[in-house]
Design a protein around this motif. Structure first.
Motif, mmCIF file in Angstrom:
data_model
loop_
_atom_site.group_PDB
_atom_site.id
_atom_site.type_symbol
_atom_site.label_atom_id
_atom_site.label_comp_id
_atom_site.label_asym_id
_atom_site.label_seq_id
_atom_site.Cartn_x
_atom_site.Cartn_y
_atom_site.Cartn_z
ATOM 1 N N LYS A 232 0.825 -1.208 0.000
ATOM 2 C CA LYS A 232 0.000 0.000 0.000
ATOM 3 C C LYS A 232 0.858 1.255 0.000
ATOM 4 C CE LYS A 232 -3.368 2.505 2.854
ATOM 5 N NZ LYS A 232 -4.244 2.443 4.057
ATOM 6 N N SER A 233 1.991 1.215 0.693
ATOM 7 C CA SER A 233 2.852 2.398 0.797
ATOM 8 C C SER A 233 3.424 2.835 -0.534
ATOM 9 C CB SER A 233 3.993 2.123 1.783
ATOM 10 O OG SER A 233 4.970 1.251 1.225
ATOM 11 N N GLN A 234 3.387 1.957 -1.537
ATOM 12 C CA GLN A 234 3.918 2.302 -2.852
ATOM 13 C C GLN A 234 2.963 3.176 -3.658
ATOM 14 O OE1 GLN A 234 7.251 1.154 -3.688
ATOM 15 N NE2 GLN A 234 6.942 0.913 -1.487
ATOM 16 N N PHE A 235 1.695 3.231 -3.259
ATOM 17 C CA PHE A 235 0.709 3.990 -4.016
ATOM 18 C C PHE A 235 0.764 5.469 -3.630
ATOM 19 C CE2 PHE A 235 -0.587 -0.293 -4.570
ATOM 20 C CZ PHE A 235 -1.208 -0.326 -5.816
ATOM 21 N N PRO A 236 0.346 6.364 -4.547
ATOM 22 C CA PRO A 236 0.367 7.798 -4.226
ATOM 23 C C PRO A 236 -0.387 8.089 -2.931
ATOM 24 C CG PRO A 236 -0.079 7.466 -6.558
ATOM 25 C CD PRO A 236 -0.116 6.109 -5.919
ATOM 26 N N ALA A 237 0.164 8.963 -2.110
ATOM 27 C CA ALA A 237 -0.365 9.217 -0.767
ATOM 28 C C ALA A 237 -1.820 9.654 -0.782
ATOM 29 C CB ALA A 237 0.504 10.258 -0.063
ATOM 30 N N HIS A 238 -2.219 10.420 -1.790
ATOM 31 C CA HIS A 238 -3.581 10.962 -1.790
ATOM 32 C C HIS A 238 -4.633 9.912 -2.138
ATOM 33 C CE1 HIS A 238 -1.422 11.909 -5.540
ATOM 34 N NE2 HIS A 238 -2.532 11.620 -6.175
ATOM 35 N N PHE A 239 -4.231 8.675 -2.460
ATOM 36 C CA PHE A 239 -5.193 7.590 -2.661
ATOM 37 C C PHE A 239 -5.242 6.620 -1.479
ATOM 38 C CE2 PHE A 239 -4.172 8.559 -7.187
ATOM 39 C CZ PHE A 239 -5.459 8.867 -7.620
ATOM 40 N N ARG A 240 -4.239 6.640 -0.612
ATOM 41 C CA ARG A 240 -4.091 5.583 0.391
ATOM 42 C C ARG A 240 -5.215 5.549 1.414
ATOM 43 N NH1 ARG A 240 2.056 7.016 1.779
ATOM 44 N NH2 ARG A 240 2.880 6.896 -0.351
ATOM 45 N N ASP A 241 -5.845 6.702 1.712
ATOM 46 C CA ASP A 241 -6.899 6.680 2.729
ATOM 47 C C ASP A 241 -8.179 6.027 2.230
ATOM 48 O OD1 ASP A 241 -7.696 8.651 0.978
ATOM 49 O OD2 ASP A 241 -8.108 10.165 2.508
ATOM 50 N N ARG A 242 -8.197 5.610 0.958
ATOM 51 C CA ARG A 242 -9.351 4.898 0.403
ATOM 52 C C ARG A 242 -8.965 3.486 -0.028
ATOM 53 N NH1 ARG A 242 -10.501 8.022 -4.247
ATOM 54 N NH2 ARG A 242 -12.225 6.633 -4.704
ATOM 55 N N ILE A 243 -7.876 2.981 0.557
ATOM 56 C CA ILE A 243 -7.437 1.611 0.290
ATOM 57 C C ILE A 243 -7.304 0.877 1.615
ATOM 58 C CG2 ILE A 243 -5.614 0.139 -0.647
ATOM 59 C CD1 ILE A 243 -4.853 2.388 -2.551
ATOM 60 N N SER A 244 -8.022 -0.227 1.760
ATOM 61 C CA SER A 244 -7.925 -1.053 2.965
ATOM 62 C C SER A 244 -6.828 -2.098 2.788
ATOM 63 C CB SER A 244 -9.246 -1.773 3.243
ATOM 64 O OG SER A 244 -10.245 -0.861 3.620
ATOM 65 N N VAL A 245 -6.048 -2.310 3.850
ATOM 66 C CA VAL A 245 -5.069 -3.395 3.848
ATOM 67 C C VAL A 245 -5.765 -4.643 4.370
ATOM 68 C CG1 VAL A 245 -2.925 -4.265 4.833
ATOM 69 C CG2 VAL A 245 -3.093 -1.876 4.117
#
Length: 403
Positions: free
Chosen positions: A170-183
């Motif tokens: 998840k950390s590889q994805f752009p920061a502004h998308f991470r809050d909408r990605i569940s681990v």
């Protein structure tokens, strides 16, 4: 609820979830996959076939993008008749990266869309630059790597929510998308991949048992991304120090990730030609079914898992669940799961000598490392058990489908 799964090699990462939901009368499932996919369907499957190959004269940085568009078009076309017959999914789950799902929100605008994100590409700071120690790349390579994210960016823009299996990925994805990605990991079948102190495994006339000096290595391909050259160098060192050691290697003699050798040889061929190896004590088994993987892991004294900063393999966690001792690379994806000296052992990726020394220590006194094996198994039961995670997975799907 109607769920549509799209994966070029379905069921892929969705296998455990589909089996968990199969048979429920309140769930209607449909899948889509490439017509060349030979995996069992599990549920009703719509097949799609790209209508042509990528043009050879296209800009090199756009070839992956064109492939994604052609693939996405094939999916869209294959599902048009399905929509015309009245199938309207509540939620679409698609594996991101190859373009399969990029047009599905155009076909079903009202459906929720939750892609499965594995990797976001970077020219520097992760897998693409790790093996060459961050050496500057040619501009063409930088362009190709950046543009390889095009289909993934379309999925990020279209998604209602996303899923990623590990925090590192998840950390590889752009920061502004991470809050909408569940681990949320796919989970490990801890009942199947369980320890068995009475296990045996045969290779030809040899019968191996738990407690024997067995080193194991499993990967899709024999390649630098999974540290195969470093592993074989370590084996050459270890064989001189521990003549009783036996090595079992499972995987294809090919490159699954990364670049092939420029001389046309495989890395297995390179190792056998250039390293001083006693081949009678190295057993290449090729690709094997899960049962063989499990049986090998059960009798393993030390299971070597090396990887560049990239997608974490299921096999490492299955090995932990089966009671194997992981001797892994001290890289980010491994450190997320393994703490050195607590539930496994870590070594520098580029130091075969250090790997050989660790393996030698383990073979001298396997019982000393029994607590690490037990804690590794406990972690899989507590945090990565398939039964618990598939329930969490469906809970997430319900929440996204309901908005």
């Amino acid at each position: 609820m109607r769920i549509l799964f799209v994966h070029n090699n379905f069921p892929g990462q969705y296998a455990r979830l589909v089996r968990h939901l199969k048979g429920r009368r309140d769930i209607d499932m449909l899948s889509g996959s490439l017509s060349s996919n030979k995996q069992p369907a599990l549920i009703k499957r719509v097949e799609y076939t790209p209508h042509r190959e990528v043009r050879k004269d296209i800009h090199p940085a756009l070839s992956y993008t064109e492939m994604s568009v052609i693939r996405g078009q094939a999916v869209y076309t294959a599902f048009m008749p399905v929509k015309a017959k009245g199938f309207n999914p509540d939620i679409i789950l698609a594996h991101s990266g190859f373009g399969d799902g990029i047009f599905l929100k155009d076909l079903w605008p009202k459906a929720k869309y939750m892609p499965y994100f594995e990797w976001y590409y970077h020219a520097y700071g992760s897998d693409s630059s790790f093996l060459d120690h961050e050496a500057p790349k040619k501009p063409d390579a930088e362009l190709k790597i950046r543009m390889k994210n095009t289909a993934i960016l379309h999925d990020l823009a279209a998604m209602d929510w996303g899923q990623c299996p590990t925090e590192f990925q998840k950390s590889q994805f752009p920061a502004h998308f991470r809050d909408r990605i569940s681990v949320l990991h796919d989970g490990v079948d801890t009942d199947y991949f369980s320890p068995d102190e009475t296990a045996t495994f045969s290779v030809g006339d040899l019968v191996f048992r738990k407690g024997d000096p067995i080193i194991t290595y499993i990967a899709r391909g024999m390649e630098p991304y999974r540290g195969f050259p470093q592993f074989m160098e370590a084996v050459a060192i270890l064989q001189k120090r521990r003549p009783e050691a036996q090595v079992i290697i499972i995987g294809d003699d090919r490159v699954a990730y990364g670049a092939k050798r420029p001389d046309g040889k495989t890395y297995k061929e390179w190792a056998l030609e250039n390293l001083e190896l006693d081949q009678s004590r190295i057993h290449f088994l090729g690709r094997q079914p899960l049962r063989t993987l499990r049986d090998v892991l059960r009798i393993s004294a030390a299971h070597v898992y090396l990887t560049v900063p990239f997608v974490l393999s299921w096999s490492m966690m299955e090995a932990m669940s089966a009671g194997a001792l992981i001797v892994g690379s001290d890289t980010e994806p491994v450190r997320e799961i393994i703490t050195d000296g607590e539930n496994g052992l870590l070594v520098p990726f580029f130091e075969p000598e250090a790997l050989a020394a660790r393996l030698g220590d383990v073979l001298v006194d396997q019982e000393r490392y029994a607590p690490l094996r037990a804690r590794a198994r406990s972690l899989m039961l507590e945090r990565y058990d398939m039964k618990a995670l598939t329930k969490q997975y469906f809970n997430l799907i319900e929440r996204i489908a309901k908005g």
